[in-house]
Design a protein around this motif. Structure first.
Motif, PDB file in Angstrom:
ATOM      1  N   ARG A   2       0.715  -1.314   0.030  1.00 14.20           N
ATOM      2  CA  ARG A   2      -0.078   0.018  -0.069  1.00 14.20           C
ATOM      3  C   ARG A   2       0.734   1.136   0.045  1.00 14.20           C
ATOM      4  O   ARG A   2       0.548   2.172  -0.757  1.00 14.20           O
ATOM      5  N   SER A   5       1.012   4.020  -3.013  1.00 13.46           N
ATOM      6  CA  SER A   5       0.750   5.634  -2.876  1.00 13.46           C
ATOM      7  C   SER A   5       1.914   6.235  -3.277  1.00 13.46           C
ATOM      8  O   SER A   5       1.610   7.396  -3.767  1.00 13.46           O
ATOM      9  N   SER A  38      -9.533  10.470  -9.397  1.00 18.59           N
ATOM     10  CA  SER A  38     -10.355   9.306  -8.758  1.00 18.59           C
ATOM     11  C   SER A  38     -10.009   8.006  -8.847  1.00 18.59           C
ATOM     12  O   SER A  38      -9.970   7.248  -7.627  1.00 18.59           O
ATOM     13  N   LYS A  41      -6.494   7.429  -8.461  1.00 17.25           N
ATOM     14  CA  LYS A  41      -5.523   7.806  -7.257  1.00 17.25           C
ATOM     15  C   LYS A  41      -6.087   7.681  -5.923  1.00 17.25           C
ATOM     16  O   LYS A  41      -5.727   6.998  -5.002  1.00 17.25           O
ATOM     17  N   GLU A  42      -7.316   8.326  -5.773  1.00 21.20           N
ATOM     18  CA  GLU A  42      -8.031   8.527  -4.462  1.00 21.20           C
ATOM     19  C   GLU A  42      -8.368   7.084  -3.977  1.00 21.20           C
ATOM     20  O   GLU A  42      -8.479   6.662  -2.901  1.00 21.20           O
ATOM     21  N   GLU A  43      -9.007   6.174  -5.191  1.00 19.12           N
ATOM     22  CA  GLU A  43      -9.399   5.053  -4.681  1.00 19.12           C
ATOM     23  C   GLU A  43      -8.254   4.130  -4.263  1.00 19.12           C
ATOM     24  O   GLU A  43      -8.388   3.410  -3.490  1.00 19.12           O
ATOM     25  N   GLU A  62      -5.398   4.904  -3.098  1.00 22.22           N
ATOM     26  CA  GLU A  62      -4.994   5.377  -1.581  1.00 22.22           C
ATOM     27  C   GLU A  62      -5.905   5.142  -0.492  1.00 22.22           C
ATOM     28  O   GLU A  62      -5.384   4.644   0.661  1.00 22.22           O
ATOM     29  N   ASN A  63      -7.156   5.126  -0.731  1.00 19.88           N
ATOM     30  CA  ASN A  63      -8.326   4.777   0.366  1.00 19.88           C
ATOM     31  C   ASN A  63      -8.213   3.348   0.566  1.00 19.88           C
ATOM     32  O   ASN A  63      -9.112   2.817   1.298  1.00 19.88           O
ATOM     33  N   GLY A  64      -8.024   2.360  -0.428  1.00 15.39           N
ATOM     34  CA  GLY A  64      -8.088   0.925  -0.412  1.00 15.39           C
ATOM     35  C   GLY A  64      -9.144   0.782  -1.361  1.00 15.39           C
ATOM     36  O   GLY A  64     -10.222   0.928  -1.201  1.00 15.39           O
ATOM     37  N   LYS A  95     -12.448  -0.754  -3.683  1.00 21.42           N
ATOM     38  CA  LYS A  95     -13.433  -1.616  -3.004  1.00 21.42           C
ATOM     39  C   LYS A  95     -13.212  -3.163  -3.714  1.00 21.42           C
ATOM     40  O   LYS A  95     -13.505  -4.092  -3.178  1.00 21.42           O
ATOM     41  N   ARG A 145     -10.042  -4.506  -5.470  1.00 23.50           N
ATOM     42  CA  ARG A 145      -8.595  -4.326  -5.741  1.00 23.50           C
ATOM     43  C   ARG A 145      -8.357  -4.896  -7.106  1.00 23.50           C
ATOM     44  O   ARG A 145      -7.646  -4.303  -7.734  1.00 23.50           O
ATOM     45  N   TRP A 193      -9.599  -2.710  -9.817  1.00 24.21           N
ATOM     46  CA  TRP A 193      -8.917  -1.385  -9.834  1.00 24.21           C
ATOM     47  C   TRP A 193      -7.231  -1.867 -10.490  1.00 24.21           C
ATOM     48  O   TRP A 193      -7.046  -0.858 -11.245  1.00 24.21           O
TER      49      TRP A 193
END
Length: 103
Positions: free
Chosen positions: A29, A33, A68, A70-72, A74-76, A78, A80, A83
């Protein structure tokens, strides 16, 4: 660094991030990031002015979607694997499109 080299670096980062997420998102992770931040910087630095339309258009689409993604990331994510697939797909698209740029 040429625009072609920047685009290839972006593509390579997207493929790496996608592979890491697919293999073991939790363990990688922090690395994911870091590479997402670097990719964001690369995207900001690309000069689209003289790129051929077949390169410019998909790159513009990625720039719009990247925040969006990148945000997904970094937040983990839904999902993987989904993504990771998106990241690798963008990486592959850019790799192929970069070959249309003459140096």
């Amino acid at each position: 660094m040429s625009e072609k080299e920047k685009i290839l670096d972006i593509a390579m980062n997207l493929n790496r991030v996608g592979n890491w997420a697919a293999d073991d998102y939790s363990a990688k992770r922090k690395r994911i990031s870091t590479f997402l931040d670097q990719t964001s910087d690369y995207l900001d630095s690309v000069d689209l002015t003289y790129l051929p339309p077949k390169v410019k258009k998909p790159l513009q689409s990625l720039i719009v979607k990247f925040s969006s993604l990148k945000e997904e990331g970094e937040n983990g994510p839904k999902d993987r694997l989904d993504w990771a697939e998106k990241m690798m797909t963008w990486g592959n698209i850019l790799t192929h499109r970069a070959n249309l740029i003459s140096q």
